[in-house]
Design an enzyme around this catalytic site. Structure first.
Site, PDB file in Angstrom:
ATOM      1  N   ASP A  34       0.843  -1.198   0.000  1.00 34.64           N
ATOM      2  CA  ASP A  34       0.000   0.000   0.000  1.00 34.64           C
ATOM      3  C   ASP A  34       0.886   1.260   0.000  1.00 34.64           C
ATOM      4  O   ASP A  34       0.708   2.180  -0.835  1.00 34.64           O
ATOM      5  CB  ASP A  34      -0.879  -0.054   1.265  1.00 34.64           C
ATOM      6  CG  ASP A  34      -2.026   0.938   1.269  1.00 34.64           C
ATOM      7  OD1 ASP A  34      -2.260   1.587   0.240  1.00 34.64           O
ATOM      8  OD2 ASP A  34      -2.692   1.056   2.319  1.00 34.64           O
ATOM      9  N   SER A 122      -2.990  -9.928   2.265  1.00 37.58           N
ATOM     10  CA  SER A 122      -3.033 -10.394   3.663  1.00 37.58           C
ATOM     11  C   SER A 122      -1.797 -11.174   4.107  1.00 37.58           C
ATOM     12  O   SER A 122      -1.721 -11.583   5.274  1.00 37.58           O
ATOM     13  CB  SER A 122      -4.288 -11.251   3.964  1.00 37.58           C
ATOM     14  OG  SER A 122      -5.452 -10.448   3.970  1.00 37.58           O
ATOM     15  N   GLY A 124       1.293 -10.183   4.454  1.00 39.37           N
ATOM     16  CA  GLY A 124       2.327  -9.391   5.112  1.00 39.37           C
ATOM     17  C   GLY A 124       1.873  -8.967   6.495  1.00 39.37           C
ATOM     18  O   GLY A 124       1.732  -9.799   7.394  1.00 39.37           O
TER      19      GLY A 124
END
Ligand code: AR6
Length: 172
Positions: A34, A122, A124
């Site tokens: 992100d 999901s 990490g």
């Protein structure tokens, strides 16, 4: 039939119709992939996310759902933001991880995208065991009803790449 390919690398550099971001419910950025997408794509992505929060998603993006924005200055045309579930050993949240992939492909269909690149959602900060994250990712994509023809899993390191290689071999 969707063609699935695996590669190791940084998803922000991938030239394709859409890349998928493993975001959080706020849609306002974070670490991991992100952070990398917002850093490389520039402020237009965050501005688009803020606009979504102001208009259609005042409470944020629910877990398992997907929404698209501009890709800013990334080589991809769109970013499809999804929120994967945080792994919880006391509760099976696998359905939500599958939904994140399936809903990303549904949004890609709405965009008319035929190529989509995914990270390991999901796997990490959200703590999903790697082998299971890889299995759910691969089976979700292979069984989805979609017009997307080219799915690329862009995996950041060797360990993740190996887990996806094993999952794809087991599913094919
Ligand atoms: N390209 C491809 N994969 C990457 C990149 C990259 N540039 N950078 C990291 N990864 P994570 P999550 C891999 O933590 O588990 C954020 O703070 C990484 O090695 O990015 O879904 C969000 O804002 C791992 O294999 O996403 C949320 O709060 C995979 O991407 C939270 O983290 C996913 O790791 C979401 O956690």
């Amino acid at each position: 039939m969707v063609r699935v390919r695996l590669e190791q690398g940084d998803i922000t550099g991938v030239e394709i119709d859409a890349i998928v971001n493993a975001a959080n419910n706020s849609l306002l950025g974070g670490g991991g992939v992100d952070g990398a997408i917002h850093a490389a794509g520039g402020p237009r992505i965050l501005a688009a996310c803020r606009e979504l929060r102001r208009t259609t998603l005042p409470d944020g993006l629910p877990t398992g759902q997907a929404v698209a924005t501009t890709a800013g200055r990334l080589p991809a045309r769109h970013v499809i933001h999804v929120v994967g579930p945080i792994h919880d050993p006391r509760e099976d949240r696998s359905d939500l991880l599958c939904s994140a992939y399936v809903n990303a492909l549904r949004v890609a269909d709405e965009l008319g995208a035929s190529g989509v690149a995914f990270p390991a959602v999901s796997a990490g900060a959200y703590g999903w065991p790697l082998d299971d994250a890889a299995r759910l990712a691969v089976t979700s994509v292979l069984t989805a009803t979609t017009n997307v023809r080219d799915v690329r899993f862009v995996l950041f390191d060797t360990r993740v790449h190996q887990a996806f290689t094993a999952a794809l071999a087991a599913a094919s």
